[in-house]
Design an enzyme around this catalytic site. Structure first.
Site, PDB file in Angstrom:
ATOM      1  N   SER A 125       0.863  -1.206   0.185  1.00 14.35           N
ATOM      2  CA  SER A 125      -0.284  -0.043   0.111  1.00 14.35           C
ATOM      3  C   SER A 125       0.758   1.189   0.060  1.00 14.35           C
ATOM      4  CB  SER A 125      -0.803  -0.072   1.382  1.00 14.35           C
ATOM      5  OG  SER A 125      -1.543  -0.992   1.307  1.00 14.35           O
TER       6      SER A 125
ATOM      7  N   HIS B 209       1.992   1.945  -3.397  1.00 12.51           N
ATOM      8  CA  HIS B 209       0.823   2.527  -4.339  1.00 12.51           C
ATOM      9  C   HIS B 209       0.482   4.028  -3.844  1.00 12.51           C
ATOM     10  CE1 HIS B 209      -0.801  -1.717  -5.038  1.00 12.51           C
ATOM     11  NE2 HIS B 209       0.295  -1.452  -5.689  1.00 12.51           N
TER      12      HIS B 209
ATOM     13  N   HIS C 107       2.357   1.835   8.762  1.00  9.35           N
ATOM     14  CA  HIS C 107       1.330   1.253   9.636  1.00  9.35           C
ATOM     15  C   HIS C 107       1.748  -0.177  10.036  1.00  9.35           C
ATOM     16  CE1 HIS C 107       0.500  -0.095   5.290  1.00  9.35           C
ATOM     17  NE2 HIS C 107       0.185  -1.268   5.866  1.00  9.35           N
TER      18      HIS C 107
ATOM     19  N   CYS D  98     -14.898   3.629  15.027  1.00 13.01           N
ATOM     20  CA  CYS D  98     -15.390   4.700  15.938  1.00 13.01           C
ATOM     21  C   CYS D  98     -16.112   3.906  17.124  1.00 13.01           C
ATOM     22  CB  CYS D  98     -16.176   5.405  15.253  1.00 13.01           C
ATOM     23  SG  CYS D  98     -17.989   4.756  14.525  1.00 13.01           S
TER      24      CYS D  98
ATOM     25  N   CYS E   5     -20.003  -1.191  13.037  1.00 16.90           N
ATOM     26  CA  CYS E   5     -19.260  -1.226  14.147  1.00 16.90           C
ATOM     27  C   CYS E   5     -20.073  -1.728  15.150  1.00 16.90           C
ATOM     28  CB  CYS E   5     -18.653   0.101  14.975  1.00 16.90           C
ATOM     29  SG  CYS E   5     -17.288   0.643  14.217  1.00 16.90           S
TER      30      CYS E   5
ATOM     31  N   GLU F 196       1.301  -7.336  11.076  1.00 24.20           N
ATOM     32  CA  GLU F 196      -0.053  -6.626  10.479  1.00 24.20           C
ATOM     33  C   GLU F 196      -0.297  -7.266   9.127  1.00 24.20           C
ATOM     34  OE1 GLU F 196      -2.282  -3.849   7.854  1.00 24.20           O
ATOM     35  OE2 GLU F 196      -0.303  -4.684   7.470  1.00 24.20           O
TER      36      GLU F 196
HETATM   37 ZN   LIG Z   1       0.362  -3.314   5.366  1.00 20.74          ZN
HETATM   38 ZN   LIG Z   2     -17.681   2.827  13.035  1.00 20.83          ZN
END
Ligand SMILES: [Zn+2]
Ligand SMILES: [Zn+2]
Length: 386
Positions: free
Chosen positions: A67, A70, A94, A124, A130, A188
């Site tokens: 990513s 990109h 990340h 959130c 969520c 990750e």
């Molecule tokens: Zn990644």
């Molecule tokens: Zn949310």
């Protein structure tokens, strides 16, 4: 502090109308339709301030992801290739591990000195997705290193609930501190695979014939995850020779160049003509992989798509219907116990991410590291920040 900051111009394509939320927050849901002319600077920025529910992490290791590349790579019109959530300028990074050096006043369950990795998706907790247990689809999602400042920096501020201790790696996987943080920065991509395989596809039946298309970091993590789930055979297709060798090092039984012959025939040959029970798309090359998977999926088999590809492709449902096969598409790694389970797989030694690490760079070599990873012959490139 020093940080790698990516900036780009907000210039939505003529055919793309940003939503009111995108206009208000400057968060693009489809980055490749909005951000143009990206440029990265390794420069001095202000250290982040801590909120009551946050922790400050001194970054030790941070990895490059597909990513990240990109964000730099553009199409002919100068738009970034990354099709997901983005807000710039942002400090990238990340996939990281470090030590907690400060905690907000409301934080009680994690403390200064703890070695941690981070969950990059900040949900959130109150929107409809969520609340129904679909955190990967949060309507107010932010992502560390995508829309919030990330880990190509000396310090990163993270909500405490997005931190996971890697202390247990010391029991078996990591006998020294270098290995501890390196493995922490490797968690990750495995969580992305776990989320897709377990929560998306419903897991793997031990004894299954499996195929992985693409041996970048997600494909390599897929190989190790399929092995740990009891696959009878893991077969990999990858154009890069060094990556095919990495696939074998991560536990694949065979790693072939898809250009050497029809892929579906190789799969049928290797599976007694039955086809593969599970095939993972980790190449982001749908135009090549989907037809091959359609023709070599087993009865009641699963095609699991994790790779991202901005291309429109057609699928031919007939062979999938006749085989009662499933096409499962997955994204994300948020919540659902994914992180603690992957951490346990690594802490116990069931999954060892170390063979995937093929490049190590100092923090001041970060721009060189980006250039190197663009050649796509590597497994995972890590940067040592401290
Ligand atoms: Zn990644
Ligand atoms: Zn949310």
């Amino acid at each position: 502090m020093k940080a790698l900051v990516l900036d780009a111009t907000w210039d939505p394509r003529a055919e793309y109308t940003p939503s009111p939320m995108e206009l208000e927050t400057r968060k693009a849901l489809i980055g490749s339709s909005v951000w143009r002319h990206p440029h990265a600077d390794f420069k001095e920025v202000r250290s982040p301030a801590l909120g009551p529910d946050d922790v400050m992490i001194r970054v030790r290791r941070v990895g490059f992801c597909g990513s990240d590349l990109h964000f730099f790579e553009t199409d002919a019109a100068g738009y970034i290739r990354y099709p997901g959530l983005t807000r710039f300028p942002t400090i990238l990074g990340h996939e990281l591990a470090g030590d907690i050096v400060e905690v907000g006043r409301s934080v009680t369950d994690i403390g200064v000195g703890d070695p941690v990795t981070i969950e990059d998706m900040v949900r959130c907790g109150t929107c409809y997705p969520c609340r129904i247990g679909q955190p990967n689809h949060c309507e107010n999602l932010d992502e560390i290193g995508f829309s919030l400042d990330g880990g190509f920096a000396e310090y990163v501020r993270v909500p405490a609930r997005n931190c996971w201790s890697i202390r247990n790696f010391r029991k078996r996987l990591a006998t020294d501190e270098q290995t501890l943080y390196e493995c922490g920065a490797m968690v990750e991509p495995f969580t992305v695979v776990y989320n897709a395989l377990v929560h998306g596809a419903g897991g793997l039946r031990p004894g299954a014939y499996t195929v992985v298309h693409g041996a970048g970091p997600i494909g390599l993590a897929s190989v190790a995850m399929l092995r740990s789930c009891g696959a009878a055979r893991v077969m990999v297709f990858e154009v890069s020779k060094p990556r095919r060798e990495l696939a074998l090092a991560m536990g694949a039984d065979a790693a072939l160049d898809p250009r050497d012959g029809p892929v579906h025939e190789a799969v049928l040959d290797a599976t007694e003509g039955l086809g593969a029970d599970l095939q993972i798309e980790a190449a982001g090359a749908f135009v090549h992989t989907l037809p091959a998977m359609e023709q070599s999926v087993a009865i009641a088999g699963t095609i699991l798509v994790i790779g991202r590809d901005a291309a429109h492709v057609s699928i031919y449902p007939e062979p999938l219907q006749v085989k009662r096969a499933r096409l499962v598409l997955a994204k994300g790694n948020a919540g659902l116990g994914t992180y603690p389970h992957v951490l346990r797989l690594m802490a116990s030694g069931r999954i060892d991410p170390r063979p995937m690490i093929t490049g190590r760079y100092r923090f001041d070599q970060i721009l060189t590291a980006i250039e190197t990873s663009r050649a796509r012959g590597h497994g995972k490139i890590l940067v040592t920040v401290a």
